[in-house]
Design a protein around this motif. Structure first.
Motif, PDB file in Angstrom:
ATOM      1  N   ASP A   1       0.841  -1.205   0.000  1.00  0.00           N
ATOM      2  CA  ASP A   1       0.000   0.000   0.000  1.00  0.00           C
ATOM      3  C   ASP A   1       0.872   1.250   0.000  1.00  0.00           C
ATOM      4  OD1 ASP A   1       0.086   1.228   2.939  1.00  0.00           O
ATOM      5  OD2 ASP A   1       0.034  -0.958   3.143  1.00  0.00           O
ATOM      6  N   ASP A   2       0.290   2.362  -0.436  1.00  0.00           N
ATOM      7  CA  ASP A   2       1.044   3.598  -0.610  1.00  0.00           C
ATOM      8  C   ASP A   2       1.651   4.097   0.695  1.00  0.00           C
ATOM      9  OD1 ASP A   2       0.218   3.377  -3.186  1.00  0.00           O
ATOM     10  OD2 ASP A   2      -1.007   5.210  -3.219  1.00  0.00           O
ATOM     11  N   GLU A   3       0.927   3.970   1.804  1.00  0.00           N
ATOM     12  CA  GLU A   3       1.431   4.482   3.080  1.00  0.00           C
ATOM     13  C   GLU A   3       2.668   3.707   3.532  1.00  0.00           C
ATOM     14  OE1 GLU A   3       1.842   6.929   6.351  1.00  0.00           O
ATOM     15  OE2 GLU A   3       0.638   7.184   4.533  1.00  0.00           O
ATOM     16  N   THR A   4       2.660   2.396   3.365  1.00  0.00           N
ATOM     17  CA  THR A   4       3.823   1.596   3.744  1.00  0.00           C
ATOM     18  C   THR A   4       5.018   1.951   2.874  1.00  0.00           C
ATOM     19  OG1 THR A   4       2.440  -0.232   4.514  1.00  0.00           O
ATOM     20  CG2 THR A   4       4.729  -0.749   3.987  1.00  0.00           C
ATOM     21  N   ALA A   5       4.788   2.103   1.568  1.00  0.00           N
ATOM     22  CA  ALA A   5       5.877   2.479   0.660  1.00  0.00           C
ATOM     23  C   ALA A   5       6.425   3.854   1.021  1.00  0.00           C
ATOM     24  CB  ALA A   5       5.376   2.472  -0.786  1.00  0.00           C
ATOM     25  N   TYR A   6       5.553   4.770   1.372  1.00  0.00           N
ATOM     26  CA  TYR A   6       5.974   6.108   1.782  1.00  0.00           C
ATOM     27  C   TYR A   6       6.830   6.042   3.037  1.00  0.00           C
ATOM     28  CZ  TYR A   6       5.662  10.787   3.851  1.00  0.00           C
ATOM     29  OH  TYR A   6       5.962  11.996   4.439  1.00  0.00           O
ATOM     30  N   GLN A   7       6.357   5.325   4.049  1.00  0.00           N
ATOM     31  CA  GLN A   7       7.082   5.239   5.311  1.00  0.00           C
ATOM     32  C   GLN A   7       8.417   4.520   5.145  1.00  0.00           C
ATOM     33  OE1 GLN A   7       6.404   6.819   7.997  1.00  0.00           O
ATOM     34  NE2 GLN A   7       4.331   7.526   7.509  1.00  0.00           N
ATOM     35  N   MET A   8       8.443   3.466   4.346  1.00  0.00           N
ATOM     36  CA  MET A   8       9.693   2.740   4.085  1.00  0.00           C
ATOM     37  C   MET A   8      10.722   3.670   3.436  1.00  0.00           C
ATOM     38  SD  MET A   8      10.043  -0.746   4.608  1.00  0.00           S
ATOM     39  CE  MET A   8      11.047  -1.301   3.232  1.00  0.00           C
ATOM     40  N   THR A   9      10.283   4.394   2.398  1.00  0.00           N
ATOM     41  CA  THR A   9      11.196   5.272   1.670  1.00  0.00           C
ATOM     42  C   THR A   9      11.662   6.431   2.538  1.00  0.00           C
ATOM     43  OG1 THR A   9      10.031   4.703  -0.377  1.00  0.00           O
ATOM     44  CG2 THR A   9      11.452   6.643  -0.432  1.00  0.00           C
ATOM     45  N   LYS A  10      10.735   7.048   3.225  1.00  0.00           N
ATOM     46  CA  LYS A  10      11.052   8.183   4.107  1.00  0.00           C
ATOM     47  C   LYS A  10      12.045   7.758   5.191  1.00  0.00           C
ATOM     48  CE  LYS A  10       8.634  11.539   7.112  1.00  0.00           C
ATOM     49  NZ  LYS A  10       9.128  11.161   8.448  1.00  0.00           N
ATOM     50  N   THR A  11      11.778   6.634   5.819  1.00  0.00           N
ATOM     51  CA  THR A  11      12.634   6.166   6.907  1.00  0.00           C
ATOM     52  C   THR A  11      14.016   5.797   6.400  1.00  0.00           C
ATOM     53  OG1 THR A  11      10.680   5.310   8.042  1.00  0.00           O
ATOM     54  CG2 THR A  11      12.806   4.547   8.840  1.00  0.00           C
ATOM     55  N   PHE A  12      14.078   5.183   5.222  1.00  0.00           N
ATOM     56  CA  PHE A  12      15.384   4.832   4.652  1.00  0.00           C
ATOM     57  C   PHE A  12      16.256   6.070   4.511  1.00  0.00           C
ATOM     58  CE2 PHE A  12      18.006   4.894   0.802  1.00  0.00           C
ATOM     59  CZ  PHE A  12      18.912   3.891   1.112  1.00  0.00           C
ATOM     60  N   TRP A  13      15.727   7.111   3.876  1.00  0.00           N
ATOM     61  CA  TRP A  13      16.548   8.297   3.645  1.00  0.00           C
ATOM     62  C   TRP A  13      16.876   9.027   4.947  1.00  0.00           C
ATOM     63  CZ3 TRP A  13      19.141   8.695  -0.616  1.00  0.00           C
ATOM     64  CH2 TRP A  13      18.641   8.125  -1.791  1.00  0.00           C
ATOM     65  N   GLU A  14      15.944   9.021   5.886  1.00  0.00           N
ATOM     66  CA  GLU A  14      16.212   9.680   7.171  1.00  0.00           C
ATOM     67  C   GLU A  14      17.267   8.945   7.985  1.00  0.00           C
ATOM     68  OE1 GLU A  14      12.373   9.947   8.969  1.00  0.00           O
ATOM     69  OE2 GLU A  14      11.852  11.825   7.942  1.00  0.00           O
ATOM     70  N   GLN A  15      17.377   7.637   7.784  1.00  0.00           N
ATOM     71  CA  GLN A  15      18.336   6.831   8.540  1.00  0.00           C
ATOM     72  C   GLN A  15      19.668   6.644   7.794  1.00  0.00           C
ATOM     73  OE1 GLN A  15      17.877   5.191  11.750  1.00  0.00           O
ATOM     74  NE2 GLN A  15      16.309   6.764  11.789  1.00  0.00           N
ATOM     75  N   LYS A  16      19.750   7.126   6.561  1.00  0.00           N
ATOM     76  CA  LYS A  16      20.948   6.859   5.748  1.00  0.00           C
ATOM     77  C   LYS A  16      22.215   7.446   6.363  1.00  0.00           C
ATOM     78  CE  LYS A  16      22.305   8.907   1.953  1.00  0.00           C
ATOM     79  NZ  LYS A  16      23.801   8.891   1.975  1.00  0.00           N
ATOM     80  N   GLU A  17      22.127   8.619   6.940  1.00  0.00           N
ATOM     81  CA  GLU A  17      23.317   9.240   7.542  1.00  0.00           C
ATOM     82  C   GLU A  17      23.864   8.377   8.677  1.00  0.00           C
ATOM     83  OE1 GLU A  17      24.796  13.439   9.599  1.00  0.00           O
ATOM     84  OE2 GLU A  17      22.801  13.292   8.711  1.00  0.00           O
ATOM     85  N   LYS A  18      22.965   7.855   9.488  1.00  0.00           N
ATOM     86  CA  LYS A  18      23.394   6.990  10.589  1.00  0.00           C
ATOM     87  C   LYS A  18      23.996   5.698  10.041  1.00  0.00           C
ATOM     88  CE  LYS A  18      21.785   4.799  14.855  1.00  0.00           C
ATOM     89  NZ  LYS A  18      22.344   3.473  14.531  1.00  0.00           N
ATOM     90  N   MET A  19      23.377   5.134   9.011  1.00  0.00           N
ATOM     91  CA  MET A  19      23.921   3.922   8.412  1.00  0.00           C
ATOM     92  C   MET A  19      25.304   4.189   7.814  1.00  0.00           C
ATOM     93  SD  MET A  19      20.764   1.791   6.669  1.00  0.00           S
ATOM     94  CE  MET A  19      20.242   3.038   5.501  1.00  0.00           C
TER      95      MET A  19
END
Length: 317
Positions: free
Chosen positions: A257-275
């Motif tokens: 669903d669109d909300e899950t895809a949105y949250q997955m993508t948003k969280t990935f980019w927000e966590q990329k610096e830490k990764m």
């Protein structure tokens, strides 16, 4: 037990399935255990869980390769995420290459989420061999492995650069490249992986090595993306190395669903610096890499990119 106690217990019991249903579960199919891409999958799973406050739980699955990942997209329900070079998705949708005779309309439902570190070609020679360019590989014992992208690409480059049948291909498993280089069994090896690649780190630490750099003409001949491995990435590497890479992307399907895809993508980019602080290979991942995706991007992911002002092509929408 009073009626109020019974009602309280019943009320708590009723809440359990509600809280469980609020948790979104995602299957992430990556690569073989022990590879850099499997390690990336572990990092993504941890990052998504932390960044979503535990609302999205990613279960990592081992894979035998990108073709298998794409094939399973036709039969996996729900929140199935997998990694593959974008070109393989195009081949699946056209029923060509490894998907010849295996076409499925479900392949048309594949949608991109975000890029991950690219498969970067590494041409490693021992310092003792004295080889500093591709011409110098003639007559040397070279390990390219077999059955992998790196092996196929390595063989292609040897032919492109006039070295076919002019090097001795070593019959050694790529997993033993570091030891084989150290004991003089081989003069060099070819591998593909995100930088810094664990097997190259091992070889550079155990033996003096030289990373070969491609000329602009050689890069153009490969028809791959020009990539620079920064100086200092590996022990003894005192200058930038020009090589090539193949982009890799995390995909889902329209079953997500669109909300899950949105949250997955948003969280990935927000966590990329830490990764990136934990593993340098994430530093090379930018939204510019979205340009390598010829197919459609999931509407949920599109929403995030729109919010961040990241331009997408008409073909991606």
């Amino acid at each position: 037990m009073t009626i109020w106690s019974k009602l309280a217990i019943a009320g708590l019991a009723a809440l359990v399935p509600l809280s469980a249903s609020a948790e979104t579960r995602v299957t992430y199919k990556s690569a073989s255990a022990g590879t850099s891409y499997y390690q990336m999958g572990v990092q993504i799973a941890e990052a998504i869980k932390a960044g979503s406050d535990g609302n999205i739980i990613v279960t990592l699955e081992e894979s035998q390769g990108s073709v298998q990942n794409v094939m399973e997209a036709a039969v996996r329900p729900g929140n199935y995420v997998f990694t593959t070079p974008p070109g393989l998705v195009g081949l699946a949708q056209a029923a060509k290459g490894p998907f010849d005779g295996k076409g499925n309309p479900k392949f048309d439902e594949i949608r991109a989420l975000f890029p991950i570190p690219s498969l970067t070609m590494h041409f490693i020679m021992s310092t003792e061999s004295g080889v500093t360019d591709f011409a110098g590989m003639e007559g040397k014992n070279i390990l390219i492995g077999k059955g992998s992208f790196g092996a196929t690409e390595g063989a292609k480059y040897l032919e492109l650069f006039g070295l076919k049948d002019k090097v001795n291909l070593a019959d050694v498993e790529l997993s033993n490249a570091g030891a084989a280089l150290k004991n003089g069994q081989i003069d060099g090896f070819v591998t593909a992986g995100s930088w810094p690649a664990p097997n190259v780190i091992e070889a550079a630490a155990g033996t003096g090595v030289t990373l070969l750099s491609l000329s602009d003409d050689q890069v153009a001949a490969t028809k791959r993306t020009r990539t620079v491995i920064p100086a200092g990435t590996y022990a003894g590497q005192d200058k930038d190395v020009v090589t090539t890479s193949l982009d890799v992307v995390a995909f889902a399907t329209t079953a997500m669903d669109d909300e899950t895809a949105y949250q997955m993508t948003k969280t990935f980019w927000e966590q990329k610096e830490k990764m990136s602080a934990d593993a340098p290979w994430w530093k090379g991942v930018t939204t510019d890499m979205l340009a390598s995706i010829p197919g459609k991007i999931h509407p949920g992911a599109q929403r995030y990119y729109s919010e961040k002002g990241v331009a997408l092509t008409d073909a991606q929408k």
